[in-house]
Design a protein around this motif. Structure first.
Motif, PDB file in Angstrom:
ATOM      1  N   PRO A  79     -27.564  -2.821 -36.195  1.00 18.12           N
ATOM      2  CA  PRO A  79     -28.137  -3.073 -34.872  1.00 18.12           C
ATOM      3  C   PRO A  79     -27.504  -2.161 -33.823  1.00 18.12           C
ATOM      4  CG  PRO A  79     -26.537  -4.767 -35.408  1.00 18.12           C
ATOM      5  CD  PRO A  79     -26.630  -3.868 -36.616  1.00 18.12           C
ATOM      6  N   GLU A  80     -28.100  -2.150 -32.647  1.00 17.51           N
ATOM      7  CA  GLU A  80     -27.612  -1.285 -31.576  1.00 17.51           C
ATOM      8  C   GLU A  80     -26.242  -1.705 -31.060  1.00 17.51           C
ATOM      9  OE1 GLU A  80     -30.766   0.037 -28.612  1.00 17.51           O
ATOM     10  OE2 GLU A  80     -31.749  -1.667 -29.584  1.00 17.51           O
ATOM     11  N   ASN A  81     -25.926  -2.984 -31.147  1.00 13.64           N
ATOM     12  CA  ASN A  81     -24.731  -3.492 -30.477  1.00 13.64           C
ATOM     13  C   ASN A  81     -23.528  -3.658 -31.403  1.00 13.64           C
ATOM     14  OD1 ASN A  81     -25.824  -5.561 -31.952  1.00 13.64           O
ATOM     15  ND2 ASN A  81     -25.558  -7.130 -30.384  1.00 13.64           N
ATOM     16  N   LYS A  82     -23.580  -3.063 -32.598  1.00 15.52           N
ATOM     17  CA  LYS A  82     -22.447  -3.153 -33.520  1.00 15.52           C
ATOM     18  C   LYS A  82     -22.099  -1.772 -34.054  1.00 15.52           C
ATOM     19  CE  LYS A  82     -22.396  -7.845 -35.413  1.00 15.52           C
ATOM     20  NZ  LYS A  82     -22.365  -8.619 -36.672  1.00 15.52           N
ATOM     21  N   SER A  83     -20.814  -1.577 -34.324  1.00 16.44           N
ATOM     22  CA  SER A  83     -20.390  -0.317 -34.928  1.00 16.44           C
ATOM     23  C   SER A  83     -20.656  -0.351 -36.424  1.00 16.44           C
ATOM     24  CB  SER A  83     -18.898  -0.089 -34.687  1.00 16.44           C
ATOM     25  OG  SER A  83     -18.132  -1.019 -35.430  1.00 16.44           O
ATOM     26  N   LEU A  84     -20.675   0.825 -37.035  1.00 19.30           N
ATOM     27  CA  LEU A  84     -20.887   0.905 -38.484  1.00 19.30           C
ATOM     28  C   LEU A  84     -19.810   0.156 -39.266  1.00 19.30           C
ATOM     29  CD1 LEU A  84     -22.597   2.084 -40.800  1.00 19.30           C
ATOM     30  CD2 LEU A  84     -21.140   4.126 -40.701  1.00 19.30           C
ATOM     31  N   PRO A  85     -18.512   0.283 -38.917  1.00 21.22           N
ATOM     32  CA  PRO A  85     -17.516  -0.501 -39.655  1.00 21.22           C
ATOM     33  C   PRO A  85     -17.740  -2.002 -39.576  1.00 21.22           C
ATOM     34  CG  PRO A  85     -16.439   1.266 -38.463  1.00 21.22           C
ATOM     35  CD  PRO A  85     -17.876   1.250 -38.005  1.00 21.22           C
ATOM     36  N   GLU A  86     -18.145  -2.497 -38.408  1.00 24.39           N
ATOM     37  CA  GLU A  86     -18.421  -3.922 -38.286  1.00 24.39           C
ATOM     38  C   GLU A  86     -19.517  -4.367 -39.240  1.00 24.39           C
ATOM     39  OE1 GLU A  86     -17.985  -5.787 -34.010  1.00 24.39           O
ATOM     40  OE2 GLU A  86     -18.927  -3.811 -33.858  1.00 24.39           O
ATOM     41  N   VAL A  87     -20.500  -3.509 -39.449  1.00 21.85           N
ATOM     42  CA  VAL A  87     -21.614  -3.836 -40.335  1.00 21.85           C
ATOM     43  C   VAL A  87     -21.198  -3.737 -41.804  1.00 21.85           C
ATOM     44  CG1 VAL A  87     -23.905  -3.088 -41.083  1.00 21.85           C
ATOM     45  CG2 VAL A  87     -23.355  -3.139 -38.651  1.00 21.85           C
ATOM     46  N   LEU A  88     -20.417  -2.698 -42.121  1.00 19.01           N
ATOM     47  CA  LEU A  88     -20.087  -2.438 -43.522  1.00 19.01           C
ATOM     48  C   LEU A  88     -18.987  -3.332 -44.073  1.00 19.01           C
ATOM     49  CD1 LEU A  88     -20.132   1.479 -43.732  1.00 19.01           C
ATOM     50  CD2 LEU A  88     -21.899  -0.127 -44.477  1.00 19.01           C
ATOM     51  N   CYS A  91     -19.891  -6.631 -46.053  1.00 21.27           N
ATOM     52  CA  CYS A  91     -20.614  -6.449 -47.323  1.00 21.27           C
ATOM     53  C   CYS A  91     -19.726  -5.754 -48.354  1.00 21.27           C
ATOM     54  CB  CYS A  91     -21.927  -5.706 -47.112  1.00 21.27           C
ATOM     55  SG  CYS A  91     -21.787  -3.957 -46.797  1.00 21.27           S
ATOM     56  N   LEU A  92     -18.855  -4.844 -47.923  1.00 20.62           N
ATOM     57  CA  LEU A  92     -17.937  -4.213 -48.887  1.00 20.62           C
ATOM     58  C   LEU A  92     -16.928  -5.236 -49.409  1.00 20.62           C
ATOM     59  CD1 LEU A  92     -17.291  -0.747 -47.200  1.00 20.62           C
ATOM     60  CD2 LEU A  92     -18.756  -1.261 -49.164  1.00 20.62           C
ATOM     61  N   ARG A  93     -16.499  -6.124 -48.534  1.00 19.74           N
ATOM     62  CA  ARG A  93     -15.615  -7.212 -48.985  1.00 19.74           C
ATOM     63  C   ARG A  93     -16.318  -8.054 -50.049  1.00 19.74           C
ATOM     64  NH1 ARG A  93     -15.575 -12.616 -47.774  1.00 19.74           N
ATOM     65  NH2 ARG A  93     -13.569 -13.700 -47.964  1.00 19.74           N
ATOM     66  N   ALA A 120      -9.562  -2.589 -42.476  1.00 15.54           N
ATOM     67  CA  ALA A 120      -9.937  -3.593 -41.476  1.00 15.54           C
ATOM     68  C   ALA A 120      -8.857  -3.749 -40.416  1.00 15.54           C
ATOM     69  CB  ALA A 120     -10.212  -4.929 -42.157  1.00 15.54           C
ATOM     70  N   ASN A 121      -7.600  -3.794 -40.854  1.00 16.21           N
ATOM     71  CA  ASN A 121      -6.499  -3.953 -39.906  1.00 16.21           C
ATOM     72  C   ASN A 121      -6.424  -2.790 -38.918  1.00 16.21           C
ATOM     73  OD1 ASN A 121      -5.776  -6.350 -41.104  1.00 16.21           O
ATOM     74  ND2 ASN A 121      -4.036  -5.516 -42.236  1.00 16.21           N
ATOM     75  N   ILE A 173     -27.367  -0.514 -49.306  1.00 14.61           N
ATOM     76  CA  ILE A 173     -28.693  -0.284 -48.732  1.00 14.61           C
ATOM     77  C   ILE A 173     -28.634  -0.598 -47.241  1.00 14.61           C
ATOM     78  CG2 ILE A 173     -31.118  -0.958 -48.866  1.00 14.61           C
ATOM     79  CD1 ILE A 173     -30.451  -1.842 -51.822  1.00 14.61           C
ATOM     80  N   ILE A 174     -28.977   0.406 -46.414  1.00 13.13           N
ATOM     81  CA  ILE A 174     -28.767   0.300 -44.971  1.00 13.13           C
ATOM     82  C   ILE A 174     -30.085   0.524 -44.233  1.00 13.13           C
ATOM     83  CG2 ILE A 174     -27.409   1.096 -43.011  1.00 13.13           C
ATOM     84  CD1 ILE A 174     -25.419   2.312 -44.978  1.00 13.13           C
ATOM     85  N   ASP A 175     -30.477  -0.443 -43.434  1.00 12.08           N
ATOM     86  CA  ASP A 175     -31.712  -0.348 -42.651  1.00 12.08           C
ATOM     87  C   ASP A 175     -31.388   0.009 -41.195  1.00 12.08           C
ATOM     88  OD1 ASP A 175     -34.401  -0.392 -42.160  1.00 12.08           O
ATOM     89  OD2 ASP A 175     -34.649  -2.565 -42.366  1.00 12.08           O
ATOM     90  N   GLU A 176     -32.382   0.541 -40.481  1.00 11.75           N
ATOM     91  CA  GLU A 176     -32.276   0.904 -39.067  1.00 11.75           C
ATOM     92  C   GLU A 176     -31.128   1.886 -38.814  1.00 11.75           C
ATOM     93  OE1 GLU A 176     -34.593   0.201 -37.153  1.00 11.75           O
ATOM     94  OE2 GLU A 176     -35.464  -1.744 -37.607  1.00 11.75           O
ATOM     95  N   MET A 177     -31.041   2.913 -39.653  1.00  6.61           N
ATOM     96  CA  MET A 177     -29.910   3.834 -39.577  1.00  6.61           C
ATOM     97  C   MET A 177     -29.916   4.700 -38.318  1.00  6.61           C
ATOM     98  SD  MET A 177     -29.333   5.067 -43.523  1.00  6.61           S
ATOM     99  CE  MET A 177     -27.748   5.823 -43.166  1.00  6.61           C
ATOM    100  N   GLN A 178     -31.042   4.766 -37.626  1.00  8.31           N
ATOM    101  CA  GLN A 178     -31.081   5.591 -36.413  1.00  8.31           C
ATOM    102  C   GLN A 178     -30.172   5.052 -35.311  1.00  8.31           C
ATOM    103  OE1 GLN A 178     -33.750   3.740 -37.386  1.00  8.31           O
ATOM    104  NE2 GLN A 178     -33.971   2.277 -35.703  1.00  8.31           N
TER     105      GLN A 178
END
Length: 392
Positions: A79-88, A91-93, A120-121, A173-178
């Motif tokens: 989403p627009e309001n989150k960074s890539l690390p927050e998203v990943l 799910c990686l965990r 994460a730390n 699998i990542i959606d809305e990558m723009q």
């Protein structure tokens, strides 16, 4: 006809009853997944297309295919309001904990979890407090510098080694990558490059609006060699007919030829709109076959439904000045349009609206199909805007 048995599924990412015209992408997926799982080189890929062409639907099907092939998979949206690390990170965990089965403790997987904890730390200051519930200690000196360009490749490599140690593979699998920030996109590309160099069993498959290709290339020059960018567009005539007719046939219903022609002309082959017109056409018709008159009546409810949801949710995100820019575009027609023509419609200099255009690109409302051109990312948005203006 009975609305309970209505086979059509208009909705964001809803699996259509007939996934027509996408065999090439799905076959590409099976080959890519097979090669990576067997340690052979294969490109990750990103699906590129406008709203309403079914990118999210395809990603959902790709996730199913990956799991059928024995992959551990995760699908996320940026989403627009989150960074890539927050998203990943979550799910990686989850992926690593799936690899860390109690029955078969593996030191490689344990170390990967330690690296994830350190990653994460290191990012807590910049992305906020993220609780993972990991009781293990972080691995010092790996993926914990706080420099995403350095740390994300290390983290992806750790996940790849964990999957390899378990004799399996991972599909991310990542959606809305723009919506990924340019600097974060650069780190993601570097991470995928590392996976490719090490031939580790992790594949990244994404989707986004047309500006995704330019964003990837701007982030890293070698992105075009690292990823393929399949273009997902409207369905051709035969596939559009199948998407409309086959679901009804399975329910024992039919269309008159004129009704099918009318739906295809109105929807222009866009899968989301086909589902919308099919749904309302079914509910409008008293009996089979569905007639052109049924479709004419259904068009009123289909357009109203699109205006209230598909179009409105995007329009309401715009500022007054952004709306004025979009109205000026709509007055020129479907597009694409020259920036100078849009500015002329607003009676201002081109330079003065450049920030507006950039803001609309970031919001995913427009894109630049060629230098100096601007086009809507939402099909038929010009028609919606004209209807809005007629109400004021």
């Amino acid at each position: 006809m009975d609305p309970i048995t209505n086979p059509y599924a208009p909705g964001a990412g809803s699996q259509p009853p007939e996934l027509a015209g996408r065999d090439d992408v799905l076959n590409r997926t099976r080959v890519t997944l097979g090669r990576i799982k067997h340690g052979r080189p294969a490109k990750s890929f990103m699906l590129v297309g406008l709203r309403g062409v079914g990118k999210t639907v395809l990603l959902n099907r790709i996730q199913e295919i990956s799991e059928e092939a024995g992959y551990i998979s995760a699908m996320v949206e940026t989403p627009e309001n989150k960074s890539l690390p927050e998203v990943l990170l979550p799910c990686l965990r989850r992926i690593l904990l799936q690899l860390d089965t109690k029955e078969r403790v593996n030191e490689v997987v344990k170390r990967s979890l330690m690296i994830l904890k350190g990653f994460a730390n290191a990012l807590k200051v910049s992305v906020g407090e993220i609780e993972f519930g990991l009781t293990i200690e972080p691995a010092p000196g790996i993926a914990d510098s706080g420099d995403l360009d350095a740390d994300l490749p290390d983290l992806f490599e750790a996940v790849g080694h964990a999957a390899k140690a378990r004799g399996t593979a991972v599909a991310l699998i990542i959606d809305e990558m723009q919506y990924i920030a340019e600097a974060e996109f650069s780190a993601l590309i570097m991470a995928v490059h590392r996976l490719s160099q090490r031939q580790l069993p992790v594949v990244v498959i994404g989707a986004g609006l047309p500006q995704l290709v330019g964003l990837a290339g701007k982030s890293k020059s070698y992105a075009e060699r690292l990823f393929d960018y399949p273009q997902i567009g409207p369905l051709n005539d035969a596939d559009a007919r199948a998407a409309l007719i086959e679901p009804a046939t399975r329910e024992g219903a039919a269309y008159e030829d004129g009704a099918v022609d009318k739906v295809l002309a109105l929807t222009k082959g866009y899968p989301y709109f086909i589902q919308e017109w099919g749904y309302h056409g079914w509910n409008t018709a008293r009996q089979s076959p569905i007639t052109p008159s049924d479709i004419e009546l259904a068009t009123r409810t289909a357009v109203a439904s699109l205006d209230e949801s598909f179009f409105r949710v995007r329009f309401d995100r715009l500022t007054p000045r952004e709306k004025a820019y979009m109205f000026a575009m709509a007055a020129l027609g479907p597009g694409p349009h020259r920036s100078g023509d849009i500015a002329a419609g607003l009676r201002v200099a081109v330079e003065s609206v450049a920030p507006l255009r950039s803001s609309l690109i970031r919001k995913g409302m427009v894109y630049s199909p060629a230098h100096g051109d601007t086009a809507f990312t939402v099909p038929m948005f010009d028609e919606f805007l004209k209807r809005q203006q007629s109400l004021t």
